[in-house]
Design a protein around this motif. Structure first.
Motif, PDB file in Angstrom:
ATOM      1  N   ASP A  51       0.565  -1.193  -0.169  1.00 44.01           N
ATOM      2  CA  ASP A  51       0.159  -0.116  -0.009  1.00 44.01           C
ATOM      3  C   ASP A  51       0.799   1.257  -0.050  1.00 44.01           C
ATOM      4  N   SER A  52       2.048   1.175  -0.100  1.00 49.52           N
ATOM      5  CA  SER A  52       3.124   2.156   0.032  1.00 49.52           C
ATOM      6  C   SER A  52       3.424   2.835  -1.455  1.00 49.52           C
ATOM      7  N   PHE A  53       3.135   2.316  -2.598  1.00 51.69           N
ATOM      8  CA  PHE A  53       3.336   3.092  -3.798  1.00 51.69           C
ATOM      9  C   PHE A  53       2.296   4.080  -4.135  1.00 51.69           C
ATOM     10  N   LYS A  54       2.690   4.789  -5.251  1.00 56.17           N
ATOM     11  CA  LYS A  54       1.651   5.708  -5.840  1.00 56.17           C
ATOM     12  C   LYS A  54       0.509   4.948  -6.177  1.00 56.17           C
ATOM     13  N   PRO A  55      -0.746   5.406  -6.104  1.00 55.29           N
ATOM     14  CA  PRO A  55      -1.941   4.800  -6.747  1.00 55.29           C
ATOM     15  C   PRO A  55      -1.834   4.296  -8.040  1.00 55.29           C
ATOM     16  N   GLY A  56      -1.997   3.288  -8.684  1.00 54.73           N
ATOM     17  CA  GLY A  56      -1.997   2.660  -9.793  1.00 54.73           C
ATOM     18  C   GLY A  56      -0.720   1.965 -10.146  1.00 54.73           C
ATOM     19  N   ILE A  57       0.320   2.160  -9.345  1.00 53.25           N
ATOM     20  CA  ILE A  57       1.329   1.167  -9.318  1.00 53.25           C
ATOM     21  C   ILE A  57       1.048  -0.292  -8.647  1.00 53.25           C
ATOM     22  N   LYS A  58       0.904  -1.377  -9.205  1.00 56.83           N
ATOM     23  CA  LYS A  58       0.750  -2.529  -8.770  1.00 56.83           C
ATOM     24  C   LYS A  58       1.806  -3.270  -8.069  1.00 56.83           C
ATOM     25  N   VAL A  59       1.222  -4.292  -7.160  1.00 53.58           N
ATOM     26  CA  VAL A  59       2.263  -4.967  -6.432  1.00 53.58           C
ATOM     27  C   VAL A  59       2.034  -6.522  -7.000  1.00 53.58           C
ATOM     28  N   ALA A  60       3.196  -7.076  -7.442  1.00 51.08           N
ATOM     29  CA  ALA A  60       2.851  -8.454  -7.850  1.00 51.08           C
ATOM     30  C   ALA A  60       3.761  -9.412  -7.189  1.00 51.08           C
ATOM     31  N   PRO A  61       3.380 -10.412  -6.262  1.00 54.16           N
ATOM     32  CA  PRO A  61       4.526 -11.432  -5.840  1.00 54.16           C
ATOM     33  C   PRO A  61       5.032 -12.000  -6.858  1.00 54.16           C
ATOM     34  N   GLN A  62       6.073 -12.696  -6.697  1.00 59.20           N
ATOM     35  CA  GLN A  62       7.137 -13.314  -7.501  1.00 59.20           C
ATOM     36  C   GLN A  62       6.871 -14.571  -7.687  1.00 59.20           C
ATOM     37  N   LYS A  81      -4.957 -12.216  -3.629  1.00 56.46           N
ATOM     38  CA  LYS A  81      -6.334 -11.721  -4.046  1.00 56.46           C
ATOM     39  C   LYS A  81      -6.922 -11.142  -2.709  1.00 56.46           C
ATOM     40  N   ASP A  82      -7.019 -11.752  -1.526  1.00 57.27           N
ATOM     41  CA  ASP A  82      -7.458 -11.265  -0.329  1.00 57.27           C
ATOM     42  C   ASP A  82      -6.584  -9.973   0.285  1.00 57.27           C
ATOM     43  N   MET A  83      -5.489  -9.830  -0.283  1.00 59.92           N
ATOM     44  CA  MET A  83      -4.759  -8.577   0.168  1.00 59.92           C
ATOM     45  C   MET A  83      -4.795  -7.690  -0.766  1.00 59.92           C
ATOM     46  N   GLY A  84      -5.599  -7.612  -1.906  1.00 64.60           N
ATOM     47  CA  GLY A  84      -5.779  -6.672  -2.833  1.00 64.60           C
ATOM     48  C   GLY A  84      -4.941  -6.561  -3.913  1.00 64.60           C
ATOM     49  N   MET A  85      -4.215  -7.543  -3.926  1.00 66.46           N
ATOM     50  CA  MET A  85      -3.336  -7.703  -5.336  1.00 66.46           C
ATOM     51  C   MET A  85      -3.889  -8.588  -6.427  1.00 66.46           C
ATOM     52  N   SER A  86      -3.332  -8.125  -7.529  1.00 65.71           N
ATOM     53  CA  SER A  86      -4.065  -8.561  -8.716  1.00 65.71           C
ATOM     54  C   SER A  86      -3.316  -9.321  -9.922  1.00 65.71           C
ATOM     55  N   THR A  87      -2.173  -9.380  -9.689  1.00 72.43           N
ATOM     56  CA  THR A  87      -1.038  -9.851 -10.574  1.00 72.43           C
ATOM     57  C   THR A  87      -0.127 -10.591  -9.847  1.00 72.43           C
ATOM     58  N   THR A 117       0.122 -25.288 -15.266  1.00 72.19           N
ATOM     59  CA  THR A 117      -0.901 -25.316 -14.250  1.00 72.19           C
ATOM     60  C   THR A 117      -1.034 -24.323 -13.364  1.00 72.19           C
ATOM     61  N   LYS A 118      -0.132 -23.582 -12.765  1.00 75.57           N
ATOM     62  CA  LYS A 118      -0.120 -22.266 -12.211  1.00 75.57           C
ATOM     63  C   LYS A 118      -0.824 -21.049 -12.874  1.00 75.57           C
ATOM     64  N   LEU A 119      -0.596 -20.997 -13.968  1.00 71.73           N
ATOM     65  CA  LEU A 119      -1.221 -19.972 -15.067  1.00 71.73           C
ATOM     66  C   LEU A 119      -2.689 -20.071 -15.053  1.00 71.73           C
ATOM     67  N   GLN A 120      -3.081 -21.292 -15.418  1.00 70.07           N
ATOM     68  CA  GLN A 120      -4.449 -21.671 -15.183  1.00 70.07           C
ATOM     69  C   GLN A 120      -5.130 -21.333 -13.894  1.00 70.07           C
ATOM     70  N   TYR A 121      -4.480 -21.782 -12.713  1.00 73.53           N
ATOM     71  CA  TYR A 121      -4.818 -21.448 -11.446  1.00 73.53           C
ATOM     72  C   TYR A 121      -5.237 -19.888 -11.077  1.00 73.53           C
ATOM     73  N   ILE A 122      -3.915 -19.121 -11.606  1.00 72.14           N
ATOM     74  CA  ILE A 122      -4.267 -17.876 -11.395  1.00 72.14           C
ATOM     75  C   ILE A 122      -5.266 -17.147 -12.239  1.00 72.14           C
ATOM     76  N   LEU A 148      -7.017 -13.474 -11.465  1.00 76.56           N
ATOM     77  CA  LEU A 148      -5.826 -12.470 -11.450  1.00 76.56           C
ATOM     78  C   LEU A 148      -5.343 -12.525 -12.836  1.00 76.56           C
ATOM     79  N   SER A 149      -4.137 -11.492 -12.921  1.00 72.00           N
ATOM     80  CA  SER A 149      -3.225 -11.468 -14.091  1.00 72.00           C
ATOM     81  C   SER A 149      -2.214 -12.010 -13.879  1.00 72.00           C
ATOM     82  N   CYS A 150      -1.263 -12.481 -14.920  1.00 67.08           N
ATOM     83  CA  CYS A 150      -0.126 -13.228 -14.622  1.00 67.08           C
ATOM     84  C   CYS A 150       1.046 -12.463 -15.722  1.00 67.08           C
ATOM     85  N   VAL A 151       2.078 -12.529 -15.091  1.00 66.04           N
ATOM     86  CA  VAL A 151       3.401 -12.177 -16.022  1.00 66.04           C
ATOM     87  C   VAL A 151       3.997 -13.566 -16.061  1.00 66.04           C
ATOM     88  N   PHE A 152       4.293 -13.877 -17.271  1.00 69.00           N
ATOM     89  CA  PHE A 152       4.774 -15.513 -17.330  1.00 69.00           C
ATOM     90  C   PHE A 152       6.148 -15.271 -18.225  1.00 69.00           C
TER      91      PHE A 152
END
Length: 283
Positions: A75-86, A106-112, A138-143, A148-152
Motif C-alpha cells: 500500500d506504499s506505492f503511488k496509486p495505480g502502481i501494482k504490486v505483484a508477488p514473485q 487476492k485477499d490482500m488486494g493484489m491482482s497480478t 498449471t499455475k497460469l490456469q489457476y491464476i 488475477l493476471s499473470c506475468v509469464f
C-alpha cells in the motif's frame, strides 16, 4: 542522407499496428528478487517509483518485492502502481509449507502474479528442483481462474543463444507450448504478459542488442500467431527482461514488438522512472 531500413522498420510497424487498432499499452515491471537485506531500506526503494506515476496513463507499472516484504509495501506505492508477488502455488490454501496461494494474494488486494522466472526454472546454479513447463501451465490456469493476471517468464541460457536465433525461438516455443490452450481460451489478452528473458543477460550487465531483442520478440509473436491465433499475437504484450536500464531503454523501446521491460537491478534505483518515461515516449 536516407534513413536505413532498420531505422524505418519500427516506425512502419507501429503505424501499421495503430492503423489496425491494435496498439498495445506498454508495461514495465520491477523485480526486486531477494532484495533488500533490511526492511529499513524499503521506503527508499518505494520512493524510486514515485516518478513513474505520471506515466500511468501511457504505461502500466508493477513491482515484485520479495515475498517477505510484499505485505509491508503493497500500500506504499503511488496509486495505480501494482504490486505483484514473485511466485504462487497451484492449488490454494492448505498444507503447503513455504508456499502462498492466489486466494491469499487476492485477499490482500493484489491482482497480478509473476511466475516462471529463470531463477525458478533451474537457473540458481544449485541442485534445486526445476519448475517444469507443465507446472507453469498449471499455475497460469489457476491464476486466471481466480481472476488475477499473470506475468509469464520465458527465455534461454547462453549455450542456446550461441546456437543462433532459431535455437532461441525453439526454446521459447517449448516453454509456451503447454499454455497454448489457455491463451486460445483467454478473452482478455492483457491478463497475460510474456516476459522474455535472455538468461545470459540477467544480472550480468550484458544485454541483447536491440536488434536481437526485436528479432526474438517478433519471432515469439509470429509463433503465437501460428500456434494460438492472430488476435492473441496482436494483443498480447511481450516484455524484455535482460538487463534493461535507463541507457538502453530508449533504443529498445523504439522497436515495435518490445512492449515493455521486466527490470532487475535497475528497479532498485531511481532510474526505473527513466525507463518508464522512455517507453511511454516511444509508444
Amino acid at each position: 542522407m536516407a534513413l536505413s531500413k532498420l531505422t524505418l522498420a519500427p516506425a512502419r510497424a507501429l503505424m501499421r499496428q495503430a492503423a489496425r487498432g491494435m496498439a498495445r499499452k506498454p508495461i514495465v515491471g520491477g523485480n526486486w528478487k531477494c532484495n533488500p537485506a533490511t526492511a529499513s531500506s524499503l521506503d527508499e526503494l518505494v520512493s524510486n517509483f514515485d516518478g513513474c506515476a505520471q506515466y500511468l496513463d501511457k504505461c502500466d507499472v508493477y513491482v515484485c518485492p520479495s515475498n517477505l516484504h510484499v505485505a509491508l509495501v503493497k500500500d506504499s506505492f503511488k496509486p495505480g502502481i501494482k504490486v505483484a508477488p514473485q511466485n504462487c502455488n497451484f492449488t490454494g490454501c492448505g498444507a503447503y509449507t513455504g508456499e502462498m496461494s492466489v486466494d491469499q494474494i487476492k485477499d490482500m488486494g493484489m491482482s497480478t502474479v509473476l511466475i516462471g522466472h529463470s531463477e525458478r526454472r533451474g537457473e540458481f546454479g544449485l541442485p534445486t528442483p526445476k519448475e517444469s513447463n507443465e507446472l507453469m501451465a498449471t499455475k497460469l490456469q489457476y491464476i486466471l481462474d481466480q481472476g488475477l493476471s499473470c506475468v509469464f517468464c520465458i527465455g534461454e541460457p547462453l549455450p542456446i543463444r550461441e546456437k543462433g536465433v532459431d535455437a532461441v525461438l525453439a526454446e521459447c516455443a517449448n516453454q509456451l507450448e503447454d499454455i497454448v490452450p489457455i491463451l486460445k481460451s483467454l478473452e482478455d489478452k492483457s491478463r497475460v504478459v510474456i516476459a522474455y528473458e535472455p538468461v545470459w543477460a540477467i544480472g550480468t550487465g550484458v544485454a541483447a542488442t536491440p536488434e536481437q531483442a526485436q528479432e526474438t520478440h517478433k519471432g515469439i509473436r509470429d509463433w503465437i500467431a501460428k500456434n494460438v491465433d492472430q488476435t492473441t499475437a496482436d494483443e498480447i504484450r511481450i516484455q524484455y527482461g535482460g538487463s534493461a536500464n535507463a541507457k538502453n531503454a530508449p533504443e529498445l523501446s523504439a522497436f515495435p514488438d518490445i512492449d515493455g521491460f521486466l527490470v532487475g537491478g535497475a528497479s532498485l534505483k531511481p532510474e526505473i522512472a527513466d525507463i518508464v518515461a522512455a517507453i511511454s515516449a516511444a509508444k
